[in-house]
Design a protein around this motif. Sequence first.
Motif, PDB file in Angstrom:
ATOM      1  N   THR A 157       0.846  -1.185   0.000  1.00  0.00           N
ATOM      2  CA  THR A 157       0.000   0.000   0.000  1.00  0.00           C
ATOM      3  C   THR A 157       0.886   1.240   0.000  1.00  0.00           C
ATOM      4  O   THR A 157       2.041   1.206   0.412  1.00  0.00           O
ATOM      5  N   VAL A 158       0.329   2.356  -0.461  1.00  0.00           N
ATOM      6  CA  VAL A 158       1.004   3.648  -0.424  1.00  0.00           C
ATOM      7  C   VAL A 158       0.038   4.645   0.182  1.00  0.00           C
ATOM      8  O   VAL A 158      -1.126   4.711  -0.206  1.00  0.00           O
ATOM      9  N   GLY A 159       0.496   5.429   1.131  1.00  0.00           N
ATOM     10  CA  GLY A 159      -0.396   6.398   1.735  1.00  0.00           C
ATOM     11  C   GLY A 159       0.213   7.007   2.979  1.00  0.00           C
ATOM     12  O   GLY A 159       1.407   6.824   3.239  1.00  0.00           O
ATOM     13  N   PRO A 160      -0.574   7.681   3.758  1.00  0.00           N
ATOM     14  CA  PRO A 160      -0.048   8.347   4.954  1.00  0.00           C
ATOM     15  C   PRO A 160       0.352   7.388   6.063  1.00  0.00           C
ATOM     16  O   PRO A 160       1.106   7.743   6.956  1.00  0.00           O
ATOM     17  N   THR A 161      -0.162   6.151   6.027  1.00  0.00           N
ATOM     18  CA  THR A 161       0.192   5.154   7.035  1.00  0.00           C
ATOM     19  C   THR A 161       1.360   4.310   6.547  1.00  0.00           C
ATOM     20  O   THR A 161       1.658   4.298   5.347  1.00  0.00           O
ATOM     21  N   PRO A 162       2.055   3.591   7.413  1.00  0.00           N
ATOM     22  CA  PRO A 162       3.171   2.743   6.974  1.00  0.00           C
ATOM     23  C   PRO A 162       2.730   1.736   5.921  1.00  0.00           C
ATOM     24  O   PRO A 162       1.589   1.270   5.932  1.00  0.00           O
ATOM     25  N   PRO A 163       3.621   1.393   4.996  1.00  0.00           N
ATOM     26  CA  PRO A 163       3.272   0.446   3.935  1.00  0.00           C
ATOM     27  C   PRO A 163       2.826  -0.899   4.502  1.00  0.00           C
ATOM     28  O   PRO A 163       3.365  -1.384   5.488  1.00  0.00           O
ATOM     29  N   GLU A 164       1.843  -1.484   3.834  1.00  0.00           N
ATOM     30  CA  GLU A 164       1.319  -2.791   4.233  1.00  0.00           C
ATOM     31  C   GLU A 164       1.509  -3.767   3.086  1.00  0.00           C
ATOM     32  O   GLU A 164       1.157  -3.471   1.941  1.00  0.00           O
ATOM     33  N   LEU A 165       2.074  -4.923   3.376  1.00  0.00           N
ATOM     34  CA  LEU A 165       2.266  -5.947   2.358  1.00  0.00           C
ATOM     35  C   LEU A 165       0.925  -6.544   1.956  1.00  0.00           C
ATOM     36  O   LEU A 165       0.160  -7.013   2.801  1.00  0.00           O
TER      37      LEU A 165
END
Length: 207
Positions: A157-165
């Motif tokens: 994921t890409v966004g304001p939160t840390p990346p998620e696999l």
Amino acid sequence: MFTNNPYAQGGWSNPANPHSINNGTWGSQSPPQPSVYGALPHAVAATPPTLITFHFVAFSPSILNCSVVGPQGRKYYSVSTSSPNVGASTLFYNPEGQTAAAIEWHQQPTVEVRGAVAKQMTSQWMGLSSDRSYRTMEFRGKWYAWVPRDSVISLFTVGPTPPELLARVCREKDSVKLEITAQAVQAGLLDAAVVAVVLLHSGRNFG
């Protein structure tokens, strides 16, 4: 069977460097959150989520003509390419025989995912970062990143939160394996991920 380098096919210049992703800036087609990727090593090191496994099998002679088999040996997609020539189409059929997605191999290839991705150039849908170390992907208004590391290409994921696999892809002896989280499948990402895997392992330049 596998004689091509998917990193070279994808346009990545230095996949062996796990830190190269932090050296560039987002391109015009990418979301403006480069600082998020400083957290990637922590995201990778964290306990991985439960993944659902799919195999691209029965290549004839390549992944451009194959079957995608999921849990319990169920066929989820049939991938069929009309010819090896420029101008050919690769169609993705679901179990009901409906076209779920299509790639058209023009000089500037295009891609379309039914109900989710409007027809556009593959180079726009899966654009290279400015340092050529990863590819971004837009899907239903959200941004994702395909990141190569060693022999695995992972989707984050890409966004304001840390990346998620969300998914990872690797080669096996006679197949390509896609592992994807249940969360990603529920979000409708399976179609897009399957198309992305075929692009990355097609042996063709797609931008």
